[in-house]
Scaffold this active site. Structure first.
Site, PDB file in Angstrom:
ATOM      1  N   ASP A 232       0.888  -1.166   0.000  1.00 13.39           N
ATOM      2  CA  ASP A 232       0.000   0.000   0.000  1.00 13.39           C
ATOM      3  C   ASP A 232       0.925   1.214   0.000  1.00 13.39           C
ATOM      4  O   ASP A 232       1.505   1.564   1.021  1.00 13.39           O
ATOM      5  CB  ASP A 232      -0.881  -0.052   1.263  1.00 13.39           C
ATOM      6  CG  ASP A 232      -1.656   1.246   1.490  1.00 13.39           C
ATOM      7  OD1 ASP A 232      -1.600   2.140   0.635  1.00 13.39           O
ATOM      8  OD2 ASP A 232      -2.321   1.350   2.548  1.00 13.39           O
TER       9      ASP A 232
ATOM     10  N   LYS B 161       3.026  11.213  -3.569  1.00 16.09           N
ATOM     11  CA  LYS B 161       2.001  10.510  -4.358  1.00 16.09           C
ATOM     12  C   LYS B 161       1.122  11.492  -5.137  1.00 16.09           C
ATOM     13  O   LYS B 161       0.622  11.172  -6.211  1.00 16.09           O
ATOM     14  CB  LYS B 161       1.149   9.672  -3.404  1.00 16.09           C
ATOM     15  CG  LYS B 161       0.167   8.756  -4.060  1.00 16.09           C
ATOM     16  CD  LYS B 161      -0.368   7.815  -3.026  1.00 16.09           C
ATOM     17  CE  LYS B 161      -1.552   7.032  -3.505  1.00 16.09           C
ATOM     18  NZ  LYS B 161      -2.033   6.099  -2.473  1.00 16.09           N
TER      19      LYS B 161
ATOM     20  N   GLU C 108      -7.114   0.717  -4.463  1.00 18.16           N
ATOM     21  CA  GLU C 108      -7.069   0.592  -3.003  1.00 18.16           C
ATOM     22  C   GLU C 108      -8.377   0.067  -2.390  1.00 18.16           C
ATOM     23  O   GLU C 108      -8.343  -0.856  -1.579  1.00 18.16           O
ATOM     24  CB  GLU C 108      -6.698   1.949  -2.382  1.00 18.16           C
ATOM     25  CG  GLU C 108      -5.233   2.278  -2.601  1.00 18.16           C
ATOM     26  CD  GLU C 108      -4.923   3.759  -2.455  1.00 18.16           C
ATOM     27  OE1 GLU C 108      -5.793   4.520  -2.007  1.00 18.16           O
ATOM     28  OE2 GLU C 108      -3.789   4.142  -2.800  1.00 18.16           O
TER      29      GLU C 108
ATOM     30  N   ASP D  87     -13.126   5.114   1.788  1.00 17.44           N
ATOM     31  CA  ASP D  87     -11.686   5.157   2.058  1.00 17.44           C
ATOM     32  C   ASP D  87     -11.194   6.601   2.116  1.00 17.44           C
ATOM     33  O   ASP D  87     -11.023   7.245   1.079  1.00 17.44           O
ATOM     34  CB  ASP D  87     -10.968   4.375   0.944  1.00 17.44           C
ATOM     35  CG  ASP D  87      -9.464   4.340   1.138  1.00 17.44           C
ATOM     36  OD1 ASP D  87      -8.954   4.980   2.075  1.00 17.44           O
ATOM     37  OD2 ASP D  87      -8.775   3.665   0.342  1.00 17.44           O
TER      38      ASP D  87
END
Ligand code: AMP
Length: 619
Positions: free
Chosen positions: A8, A70, A169, A192
């Protein structure tokens, strides 16, 4: 096949997991810590420092400590992130060039920075194994586009890993959830909320098959926004207390950011907390009592922004919230009580269905799911299958500047779909294929993924046939094949980097498609009516030239009037005037009806010609 680790790669923290004797486990470092901060510090000389040590060094070295990289993966200058100024380190985002971080005379690409994090995770995984892992499954937010997915894959490769799959994800989280409490058949929403991104996915779990029904989200909404709101408030308090200006000192800004995040985390379990920042300057220390209520008041607007995505995903999946069995919460920020309350309220969980499921460790579910996917690929779990979907429609530009969808949004991948097209001009030698991604009717309103030219054997218009096939592989990467059916000449283009993607994110695209739905449909109808009008007027003029003399004057005049009416509307449209699809359609219909006798006459003459050619006609 050796073990495939699951990673992850988070905006704030990263984790690595592996399946051991059929059990997925998150791996810890030598101090028992399972999270590795996604932070990289680049020193003036020597190797970069990654993880906890880098995070600790951030306050002292904010300009050389890279966080939230990211957000820049696969991004270009024109695409630049509005938060780049707040990060403390330099970011170069110019024109169409990939975003870089210039440090000590070297341009660090986001892939290289991420690779440093991945190397550390690979080593960490290797410590618990007989040999260093060589392959990985890496997760990305569902809304990452091709360029962002490719950048992630490249980061893996730079870290010396064979990237077996890139998976979404929330899908990974659902896999982790499904393995423990899988009913025979159920529908779940995965909410999420991480550090930098929000994703909402709706999945159907059916006898070991996972299918994503819809995904929706925002790649720029998360815990960082909550931190930013709190930092803004604390800066004001600091100013009022006679403290230094936070914006002028990167070191103070970094200390304040760290203290704000820590306070936010404490307030998930406590109702009040003290923020203490001793000696911000030699003569000034700051202390502030913050309550959970204050934090909630400040950050409610950020959390409330998740609602629209939840509702949109439900609509896309064609479901009402009571059709769901579970809502599972994932991402560190979902530990905040306010977030849980919101999620529960949005999906109506108070009545018990759907059930708000917080049994998963929200930090670990994604990595565990990635490891399970790795297990599936290496044969550890043979009875599970994972089906994913495309987040946005893919297609090509066709006549009149319209988007022709080949693979619609929310189609299960991998997928292969094709369509045949023809040419618009006589003896066209080539055709430009413009690949698009998005939900708008007009090509120009969608994202341009790339263009290429296919050469043709020249033929009269409408005779040439071209096949276009789109294939999205298991990683969500698009391969476009175009073939001249007659000559067999073909081109295959992999849309590796979405070079021309503009800086609108996917969410904006979806919002705009909803907002402009009415206008877009009107525009499509108008363009279609225009194309039809152009074809009919051309055919009518040719028909009149050849056979007009044979028609009674009255019928001829009627055709001329209808023709003039359509031509006037077309000219008006060409000049940029506003004409409605309905008016063009009405004129087309009048022209159709006026040309009826001409069409019959033409048909008669064609039939006579045919029979004459066969020698059947007497005389
Ligand atoms: P992730 O991207 O899933 O690692 O989530 C990171 C985000 O979750 C960061 O913004 C953290 O500050 C936030 N976070 C982690 N733990 C907590 C907690 N206990 N309460 C509130 N936010 C948290």
């Amino acid at each position: 096949m050796g073990k495939i680790i699951g990673i992850d790669l988070g905006t704030t923290n990263s984790l690595v997991a592996v399946v051991d004797s059929g059990i997925p486990l998150v791996l810890a470092d030598d101090q028992g810590r399972r999270l590795t901060p996604s932070v990289v510090r680049v020193p003036a000389s020597g190797d970069p420092v990654v993880g906890w040590e880098a995070k600790r060094a951030r306050a002292a070295h904010p300009k050389t400590t890279i966080t939230s990289i990211k957000r820049f993966m696969g991004r270009r200058g024109g695409d630049s992130d509005s938060t780049k100024d707040a990060l403390g380190y330099p970011v170069r985002a110019e024109g169409n060039a990939p975003v870089t971080v210039p440090l000590y005379g070297r341009e660090w690409t986001p892939e290289e920075v991420s690779a440093e994090i991945l190397k550390v995770l690979k080593t960490l995984a290797g410590e618990g194994m007989i040999e260093l892992p060589e392959a990985a499954v890496i997760t990305v937010p569902a809304y990452f586009n091709d360029a962002q997915r490719n950048a992630t894959r490249k980061a893996g490769e730079l870290a010396g890993l064979r990237v077996e799959r890139i998976i979404n994800e929330p899908t990974a989280a659902a896999l982790a959830y499904g393995l423990n409490s899988l009913k025979e058949k159920s529908k779940i929403a995965v909410y999420d909320l991480g550090g930098g991104t929000f994703d909402l996915s709706i999945l159907e779990l059916n006898k070991g098959v996972f299918q994503v029904l819809a995904t929706c989200g925002n790649t720029r909404l998360g815990g960082d926004d909550i931190d930013r709101a709190l930092v803004g408030f604390l800066s004001e308090q600091l100013g009022q207390a006679g403290g230094p200006a936070v914006t002028k000192d990167a070191g103070i800004a970094a200390r304040l950011a760290e203290a704000a995040e820590e306070a936010k985390i404490r307030l998930s379990t406590e109702t009040e907390t003290t923020i203490a920042l001793p000696f911000l300057t030699p003569e000034f220390s700051f202390e502030f009592e913050l309550s959970r209520e204050q934090l909630e008041c400040l950050t409610k607007p950020v959390v409330a922004r998740t609602r629209e995505y939840c509702l949109k995903a439900l609509t896309d999946a064609g479901l009402a919230s009571e059709d769901l069995d579970q809502v599972i919460l994932v991402g560190g920020q979902s530990r905040m009580p306010l977030v849980r309350e919101f999620a529960s309220e949005i999906f109506g969980c108070d009545d018990g269905k759907p059930e708000l499921n917080t049994t998963q460790n929200p930090d670990e579910a994604v990595a565990l799911g990635a490891a399970i996917q790795g297990g599936i690929l290496s044969g550890d779990f043979s009875d599970l299958l994972l089906l994913d979907v495309t987040p946005l429609s893919l297609g090509i530009e066709t006549f009149g500047g319209l988007m022709n969808v080949i693979i619609p949004r929310n189609t299960t991948i991998p997928v292969k779909r094709g369509e045949a097209f023809t040419t618009v001009a006589d003896y066209q030698k080539d055709v430009l294929i413009h690949v698009l991604q998005g939900e708008r009717e007009k090509a120009a309103d969608n994202w341009s993924l790339g263009r290429f030219t296919l050469e043709f054997e020249p033929q009269p218009k409408g005779m040439a046939k071209m096949g276009v096939q789109f294939e999205i592989d298991a990683d969500g990467i698009l391969h476009v094949l175009a073939r001249d059916i007659k000559s067999g000449n073909e081109k295959i283009v992999e849309m590796r980097s979405a070079v021309d993607v503009d800086d609108d994110d996917v969410q904006q695209m979806i919002e705009e498609s909803v907002e402009h739905a009415f206008d877009d449909i009107e525009e499509r109808r108008c363009v279609e009516a225009q194309l039809r009008a152009e074809q009919t007027t051309e055919a009518t003029r040719k028909g009149l030239e050849t056979y007009g003399g044979e028609l009674p004057g009255e019928q001829r005049a009627e055709i001329e009037t209808a023709l003039a009416e359509v031509a006037a509307l077309l000219t008006e449209k060409e000049k940029g005037g506003t004409i409605t699809a309905a008016s063009l359609k009405d004129s087309n219909a009048r022209l159709d009806s006026a040309t009826q006798p001409l069409a019959e006459l033409m048909m008669d003459r064609v039939m006579e010609q045919m029979l004459e050619n066969r020698g059947v006609l007497p005389g």
